[in-house]
Motif scaffolding. Structure first.
Motif, mmCIF file in Angstrom:
data_model
loop_
_atom_site.group_PDB
_atom_site.id
_atom_site.type_symbol
_atom_site.label_atom_id
_atom_site.label_comp_id
_atom_site.label_asym_id
_atom_site.label_seq_id
_atom_site.Cartn_x
_atom_site.Cartn_y
_atom_site.Cartn_z
ATOM 1 N N SER A 19 0.856 -1.190 0.000
ATOM 2 C CA SER A 19 0.000 0.000 0.000
ATOM 3 C C SER A 19 0.879 1.222 0.000
ATOM 4 N N ILE A 20 0.296 2.324 -0.458
ATOM 5 C CA ILE A 20 1.050 3.574 -0.533
ATOM 6 C C ILE A 20 0.714 4.432 0.681
ATOM 7 N N ASP A 21 1.743 5.034 1.257
ATOM 8 C CA ASP A 21 1.542 5.982 2.349
ATOM 9 C C ASP A 21 1.239 7.330 1.690
ATOM 10 N N TRP A 22 -0.051 7.532 1.399
ATOM 11 C CA TRP A 22 -0.440 8.705 0.598
ATOM 12 C C TRP A 22 -0.120 10.016 1.299
ATOM 13 N N THR A 23 -0.202 10.023 2.636
ATOM 14 C CA THR A 23 0.077 11.279 3.353
ATOM 15 C C THR A 23 1.549 11.646 3.182
ATOM 16 N N ALA A 24 2.428 10.661 3.399
ATOM 17 C CA ALA A 24 3.866 10.918 3.241
ATOM 18 C C ALA A 24 4.179 11.301 1.790
ATOM 19 N N TRP A 25 3.533 10.650 0.865
ATOM 20 C CA TRP A 25 3.768 10.922 -0.565
ATOM 21 C C TRP A 25 3.356 12.352 -0.907
ATOM 22 N N ARG A 26 2.211 12.762 -0.398
ATOM 23 C CA ARG A 26 1.697 14.106 -0.680
ATOM 24 C C ARG A 26 2.597 15.172 -0.041
ATOM 25 N N LEU A 27 3.114 14.859 1.162
ATOM 26 C CA LEU A 27 3.925 15.852 1.882
ATOM 27 C C LEU A 27 5.379 15.905 1.396
ATOM 28 N N ALA A 28 5.801 14.888 0.650
ATOM 29 C CA ALA A 28 7.194 14.855 0.166
ATOM 30 C C ALA A 28 7.404 15.991 -0.830
ATOM 31 N N ASP A 29 8.649 16.516 -0.891
ATOM 32 C CA ASP A 29 8.822 17.583 -1.880
ATOM 33 C C ASP A 29 8.992 16.987 -3.276
ATOM 34 N N GLU A 30 8.730 17.850 -4.234
ATOM 35 C CA GLU A 30 8.700 17.482 -5.654
ATOM 36 C C GLU A 30 9.917 16.638 -6.068
ATOM 37 N N SER A 31 11.117 17.067 -5.608
ATOM 38 C CA SER A 31 12.338 16.391 -6.074
ATOM 39 C C SER A 31 12.424 14.969 -5.495
ATOM 40 N N GLU A 32 11.970 14.810 -4.267
ATOM 41 C CA GLU A 32 11.999 13.468 -3.672
ATOM 42 C C GLU A 32 11.005 12.546 -4.386
ATOM 43 N N ARG A 33 9.830 13.110 -4.670
ATOM 44 C CA ARG A 33 8.817 12.315 -5.400
ATOM 45 C C ARG A 33 9.343 11.915 -6.769
ATOM 46 N N SER A 34 10.029 12.847 -7.412
ATOM 47 C CA SER A 34 10.473 12.529 -8.769
ATOM 48 C C SER A 34 11.616 11.505 -8.744
ATOM 49 N N ARG A 35 12.464 11.580 -7.711
ATOM 50 C CA ARG A 35 13.520 10.572 -7.567
ATOM 51 C C ARG A 35 12.898 9.192 -7.316
ATOM 52 N N ALA A 36 11.880 9.166 -6.461
ATOM 53 C CA ALA A 36 11.207 7.896 -6.141
ATOM 54 C C ALA A 36 10.574 7.296 -7.398
ATOM 55 N N LEU A 37 9.958 8.162 -8.184
ATOM 56 C CA LEU A 37 9.300 7.699 -9.405
ATOM 57 C C LEU A 37 10.313 7.162 -10.416
ATOM 58 N N ASP A 38 11.470 7.857 -10.517
ATOM 59 C CA ASP A 38 12.543 7.383 -11.412
ATOM 60 C C ASP A 38 13.010 5.986 -11.015
ATOM 61 N N GLU A 39 13.173 5.809 -9.699
ATOM 62 C CA GLU A 39 13.616 4.486 -9.214
ATOM 63 C C GLU A 39 12.600 3.413 -9.567
ATOM 64 N N LEU A 40 11.339 3.746 -9.339
ATOM 65 C CA LEU A 40 10.276 2.778 -9.644
ATOM 66 C C LEU A 40 10.319 2.424 -11.131
ATOM 67 N N GLN A 41 10.426 3.465 -11.978
ATOM 68 C CA GLN A 41 10.433 3.223 -13.427
ATOM 69 C C GLN A 41 11.633 2.360 -13.818
ATOM 70 N N SER A 42 12.774 2.580 -13.157
ATOM 71 C CA SER A 42 13.936 1.789 -13.560
ATOM 72 C C SER A 42 13.768 0.323 -13.129
ATOM 73 N N PHE A 43 13.092 0.090 -12.005
ATOM 74 C CA PHE A 43 12.772 -1.294 -11.637
ATOM 75 C C PHE A 43 11.838 -1.923 -12.661
ATOM 76 N N LEU A 44 10.821 -1.174 -13.076
ATOM 77 C CA LEU A 44 9.866 -1.734 -14.046
ATOM 78 C C LEU A 44 10.597 -2.093 -15.343
ATOM 79 N N GLN A 45 11.536 -1.211 -15.747
ATOM 80 C CA GLN A 45 12.289 -1.467 -16.986
ATOM 81 C C GLN A 45 13.186 -2.700 -16.853
#
Ligand code: 76R
Length: 248
Positions: A19-45
């Motif tokens: 499950s996603i911790d939506w509160t933590a995700w929403r409160l994270a700053d843009e750069s942290e969210r984008s780093r997290a998303l990059d990591e996720l995408q690289s795992f998917l690839q």
């Protein structure tokens, strides 16, 4: 003692529900969210590459309802590989915005109830493909664990082989009517997890899950001998859909 069915095993399976911790995700700053998303995408690839190299397969689905937000279903050659994937994912920034809610460990299994006598299944490319399958990228997934009952007169494990064979034939005949609509992967989990099997179904029309499972309930194998755990149903995710789901 009744004769045990012979089984063939293929890739090991891990269903990893998060499950996603939506509160933590929403409160994270843009750069942290984008780093997290990059990591996720690289795992998917990376997982797509493993699949292209026929070294395993991974399916990624969002889960509807509160049991989980998404599932990674991984098939790999060994339990060590499954463990390595799990650990590598847990070390990512993205994982720190998720929490584990459920998991299931099993192995792709085919039994010999319907086997052709006298043929060597391991020389049959169709059988090999079923033991080491590329998971479908169908619109929907349905996962649930099940046991065969051992209760008084309803004890699957006390039935003679011939009787189980004929019951399984009837089970298979129902299943075949859904060919092309529902793809099933049966994974055995005796000794690996809390139930005896995991049932993973894939379909483009989710309603076909309900039709198939309901019809099977009237068949003796399920009506008399099956017990079920929790059901998880969800929708296909790919890189784009995952990014859209995480968009704040
Ligand atoms: O291998 C084969 O295709 C032969 C027939 C067959 C076997 C041996 C078969 C066919 N299954 C087999 C084994 Mn199945 N299956 C389930 C469920 O919800 C429920 O009531 C039960 C969950 C579904 C939906 C399903 C679908 N199957 C098994 C086993 C192992 C039993 C054992 O060893 O004792 C379990 C636990 C199980 C459960 N089954 C099919 C289907 C479908 C759709 C088919 C047809 C496949 C096809 O012909 O393409």
């Amino acid at each position: 003692m009744s004769e045990a069915a012979q089984t063939l095993e293929g890739w090991y399976a891990l269903h990893d529900f998060r499950s996603i911790d939506w509160t933590a995700w929403r409160l994270a700053d843009e750069s942290e969210r984008s780093r997290a998303l990059d990591e996720l995408q690289s795992f998917l690839q990376q997982w797509t590459k493993t699949e292209e190299n026929k070294q395993g397969s991974t399916a990624v689905y969002s889960i509807v309802g509160q049991k989980a937000d998404f599932v990674f279903m991984h098939l790999r050659e060994s339990l060590e590989e499954l463990s390595a994937i799990e650990t590598a994912f847990n070390k990512t920034t993205f994982a720190s915005f998720t929490y584990p809610v459920h998991s299931y460990v099993s192995i792709v299994e085919l039994s010999n109830y319907m086997a052709q006598p006298g043929s060597d299944p391991l020389q049959n490319p169709d059988i090999i493909a079923r033991l080491k399958p590329t998971l479908p990228k169908a619109g929907h997934i349905c996962f649930y664990p099940m046991n065969k009952r051992r209760d008084g007169n309803d004890n699957w494990y006390m039935l003679a082989m011939d009787e189980r064979k004929s019951l399984m034939r009837s089970h298979g005949m129902i299943g075949r009517q859904y060919a092309g609509k529902v793809k099933q992967i049966i994974t055995g989990s005796v000794g690996f997890d809390n139930w005896e099997w995991g049932v993973t179904l894939f379909a483009d029309d989710a309603l076909q899950f309900k039709k198939l499972i309901y019809e099977m309930r009237f068949d003796e194998v399920s009506a008399r001998y099956a017990d079920f755990g929790d059901f998880y149903v969800g929708n296909l995710l790919n890189e784009e859909k995952f990014a859209a789901m995480l968009q704040i």
